[in-house]
Design an enzyme around this catalytic site. Structure first.
Site, PDB file in Angstrom:
ATOM      1  N   ARG A  94       0.938  -1.065   0.055  1.00 35.93           N
ATOM      2  CA  ARG A  94       0.014   0.012  -0.054  1.00 35.93           C
ATOM      3  C   ARG A  94       0.710   1.217  -0.054  1.00 35.93           C
ATOM      4  O   ARG A  94       1.846   1.189   0.643  1.00 35.93           O
ATOM      5  CB  ARG A  94      -0.959   0.114   1.171  1.00 35.93           C
ATOM      6  N   ASN A 110      12.000   0.255   4.080  1.00 34.50           N
ATOM      7  CA  ASN A 110      11.424  -0.673   3.097  1.00 34.50           C
ATOM      8  C   ASN A 110      12.396  -1.377   2.256  1.00 34.50           C
ATOM      9  O   ASN A 110      13.711  -0.744   2.266  1.00 34.50           O
ATOM     10  CB  ASN A 110      10.549   0.402   1.989  1.00 34.50           C
ATOM     11  N   HIS A 112      13.098  -2.643  -1.697  1.00 35.83           N
ATOM     12  CA  HIS A 112      12.437  -2.491  -2.891  1.00 35.83           C
ATOM     13  C   HIS A 112      13.308  -3.451  -3.773  1.00 35.83           C
ATOM     14  O   HIS A 112      14.545  -3.422  -3.872  1.00 35.83           O
ATOM     15  CB  HIS A 112      12.404  -1.008  -3.234  1.00 35.83           C
ATOM     16  N   SER A 139      17.295  -2.830  -2.487  1.00 37.11           N
ATOM     17  CA  SER A 139      17.677  -1.739  -1.939  1.00 37.11           C
ATOM     18  C   SER A 139      16.904  -1.691  -0.814  1.00 37.11           C
ATOM     19  O   SER A 139      15.545  -1.885  -0.780  1.00 37.11           O
ATOM     20  CB  SER A 139      17.183  -0.337  -2.973  1.00 37.11           C
ATOM     21  N   ASP A 148       9.353   5.244  -2.976  1.00 37.07           N
ATOM     22  CA  ASP A 148      10.678   4.428  -3.015  1.00 37.07           C
ATOM     23  C   ASP A 148      11.767   5.499  -3.389  1.00 37.07           C
ATOM     24  O   ASP A 148      12.928   5.207  -4.160  1.00 37.07           O
ATOM     25  CB  ASP A 148      10.707   3.461  -4.332  1.00 37.07           C
TER      26      ASP A 148
HETATM   27  C1  GAR Z   1       9.754  -8.853  -2.252  1.00 34.51           C
HETATM   28  O1  GAR Z   1      10.357  -8.962  -3.409  1.00 34.51           O
HETATM   29  C2  GAR Z   1      10.030  -7.095  -1.835  1.00 34.51           C
HETATM   30  O2  GAR Z   1      11.022  -6.637  -2.461  1.00 34.51           O
HETATM   31  C3  GAR Z   1       8.740  -6.538  -2.851  1.00 34.51           C
HETATM   32  O3  GAR Z   1       7.836  -7.448  -2.852  1.00 34.51           O
HETATM   33  C4  GAR Z   1       8.231  -8.933  -2.278  1.00 34.51           C
HETATM   34  C5  GAR Z   1       7.685  -9.540  -1.051  1.00 34.51           C
HETATM   35  O4  GAR Z   1       8.064 -10.811  -0.765  1.00 34.51           O
HETATM   36  N1  GAR Z   1       8.430  -5.233  -2.032  1.00 34.51           N
HETATM   37  C6  GAR Z   1       8.090  -4.362  -3.200  1.00 34.51           C
HETATM   38  O5  GAR Z   1       7.836  -4.426  -4.444  1.00 34.51           O
HETATM   39  C7  GAR Z   1       7.418  -3.038  -2.471  1.00 34.51           C
HETATM   40  N2  GAR Z   1       7.409  -2.003  -3.550  1.00 34.51           N
HETATM   41  P1  GAR Z   1       7.948 -11.372   0.492  1.00 34.51           P
HETATM   42  O6  GAR Z   1       6.488 -11.069   0.844  1.00 34.51           O
HETATM   43  O7  GAR Z   1       8.035 -12.782   0.234  1.00 34.51           O
HETATM   44  O8  GAR Z   1       8.864 -10.766   1.378  1.00 34.51           O
END
Ligand code: GAR
Length: 201
Positions: A94, A110, A112, A139, A148
């Site tokens: 979100r 966070n 990313h 990152s 981001d």
């Molecule tokens: C991860 O790859 C994270 O970097 C990405 O979602 C995935 C969550 O995986 N986050 C984003 O894209 C945020 N903008 P997870 O639930 O297995 O940790």
């Protein structure tokens, strides 16, 4: 050692959350997870967190409709209730309003899946491949109002191979995320703890 009380916010499978919960098992890890909070009742990570003995809560964003701030006020209540001192976003999908970001300014990080400042937002791996990049990565950054956009704390890089698609590249980046995020979260928690120690001038 004083440890910082942290809440981890998720939306899905929670593999990054799990990597942090594993790292946080040792007493000299600066962050102590006290709550895992999801905006999706069906997030697989909730069960994992419960199995680790961590308190969980769900604030479903759907009933709030377009009132994002009302959703965030409900999130914030849970954070206050658990005396959280830091927020770790781990696949939390979100976009946060300035209201929430300002409350957690310099206390929220966070992960990313791109080498920021390249490819903020979605579909990062596909965009890196289409751009003909030689490398991709992930990152960890402080969260600011721009999506981001906050200062990068740490990055990890992997090569992009000629036969990669978004899926194979994501599979190469994910273990890097799991190695990077616990270390970067520890660094960030130490930074916050230092600030809490220093007197107000
Ligand atoms: C991860 O790859 C994270 O970097 C990405 O979602 C995935 C969550 O995986 N986050 C984003 O894209 C945020 N903008 P997870 O639930 O297995 O940790």
């Amino acid at each position: 050692m004083t440890r910082l009380r942290v809440a981890i916010l998720i939306s899905g499978r929670g593999t990054n959350m799990q990597a942090i919960l594993d790292a946080a098992k040792v007493d000299d890890y600066a962050a102590k997870p006290v709550l895992v909070l999801s905006n999706r009742p069906d997030a697989a990570g909730l069960k994992i967190a419960s199995d680790y003995g961590i308190a969980t809560a769900v604030v479903d964003h759907k009933p709030f409709g377009k009132d994002r701030e009302a959703f965030e006020r409900a999130l914030h209540e849970h954070l206050v209730e658990h005396n959280a001192q830091m927020v770790i976003l781990a696949g939390f999908m979100r976009i946060l309003t300035p209201w929430f970001v300002s409350r957690w300014s310099q206390r929220m990080i966070n992960i990313h899946p791109s080498l920021l400042p390249k490819y903020p937002g979605l579909h990062t791996h596909q965009r890196a491949i289409e751009a003909g990049d030689q490398e991709a990565g992930c990152s960890v950054h402080w969260v600011t109002e721009g999506v981001d956009e906050g200062d990068v704390i740490a990055q990890s890089r992997v090569p992009i191979l000629s036969d990669d698609d978004a899926e194979s590249l994501a599979a190469r980046v994910l273990p890097e995320e799991h190695a990077l995020y616990p270390k970067a979260a520890n660094m960030a928690a130490k930074t916050i703890l230092e600030k809490l120690k220093s007197p107000i001038r």
